[in-house]
Design an enzyme around this catalytic site. Structure first.
Site, short mmCIF file in Angstrom:
data_model
loop_
_atom_site.label_atom_id
_atom_site.label_comp_id
_atom_site.label_asym_id
_atom_site.label_seq_id
_atom_site.Cartn_x
_atom_site.Cartn_y
_atom_site.Cartn_z
CG ASP A 166 -1.63 1.10 1.60
OD1 ASP A 166 -2.35 1.58 0.55
OD2 ASP A 166 -1.43 1.92 2.67
CG ASP B 231 -1.23 7.60 0.16
OD1 ASP B 231 -0.08 7.94 -0.27
OD2 ASP B 231 -2.27 8.10 -0.20
#
Ligand SMILES: [Mg+2]
Ligand SMILES: [Zn+2]
Length: 197
Positions: free
Chosen positions: A13, A15
């Site tokens: 992922d 952020d």
């Protein structure tokens, strides 16, 4: 004729996991790669795993920034990784939102995490064995993304992770397969787990 051997990947992922969770990154100046990010990706690069970024960027659908901003941010990631002798094998993002903004970005797509579209795209482009792969993220949706394709789910305590683990996870029917302090710790744990197999 035999098919090319499929490789496993560590899906990461963006952020809150590779970079600080700062809300919508609507300007390059808001993007903050974590200090351990380059070391973490380099470690993946030196392992049998592919390093693949998967990120929801609904700020596009919401009209907060143009799709070019995502490319600018990922260009910045690439520069930082290049400088540290690391690289991503794939970068996949979803710019959509099911109800915000205007088409074509407003759509109930198959690629907004936790739906598996981004992983399926990567699997087809890169020949990834999803069931043997890992997803590392800071939110429950990243765990669901992993479990939806039979992959292993790793939750980091950066970004929203610490809060989700302390306040929400006790009520979850299924707990993360691994919990890590941050992305580098996650990679170290994954590789040591794999070595023991
Ligand atoms: Mg995140
Ligand atoms: Zn999408």
């Amino acid at each position: 004729m035999t098919a090319a051997p499929r490789r496993k990947a560590i899906f990461i992922d963006r952020d809150g996991t590779l970079s600080e969770e700062v809300g919508y990154v609507n300007h390059l100046s808001r993007f903050r790669l974590f200090p351990f990010a380059v070391d973490a990706i380099r470690l993946v690069n030196r392992s049998p795993f592919l390093a693949v970024l998967v990120t929801n960027q609904a700020g596009v659908a919401r009209g907060y920034f143009a799709e070019e901003m995502i490319h600018a941010v990922h260009g910045e990631v690439k520069r930082a990784l290049d400088a540290g002798g690391a690289h991503l094998d794939g970068v996949y993002f979803c710019p959509h939102h099911p109800s915000a903004g205007e088409p074509p970005y407003r759509q109930d797509c198959e690629c907004r995490k936790p739906k598996p579209g981004l992983l399926h795209r990567a699997a087809s482009d890169l020949g990834v064995d999803l069931a043997g792969s890992y997803v590392v993220g800071d939110r429950r949706g990243d765990l669901e993304l992993a479990w939806g394709v039979g992959a292993t789910a790793v939750m980091v305590k950066t970004g929203y992770g610490r809060g989700e683990i302390e306040h929400l996870a006790p009520a979850w029917p299924r707990q993360p397969d691994l919990v890590a302090d941050h992305l580098l710790d996650a990679v170290v744990q994954i590789l040591s787990r794999e070595e023991k197999r």
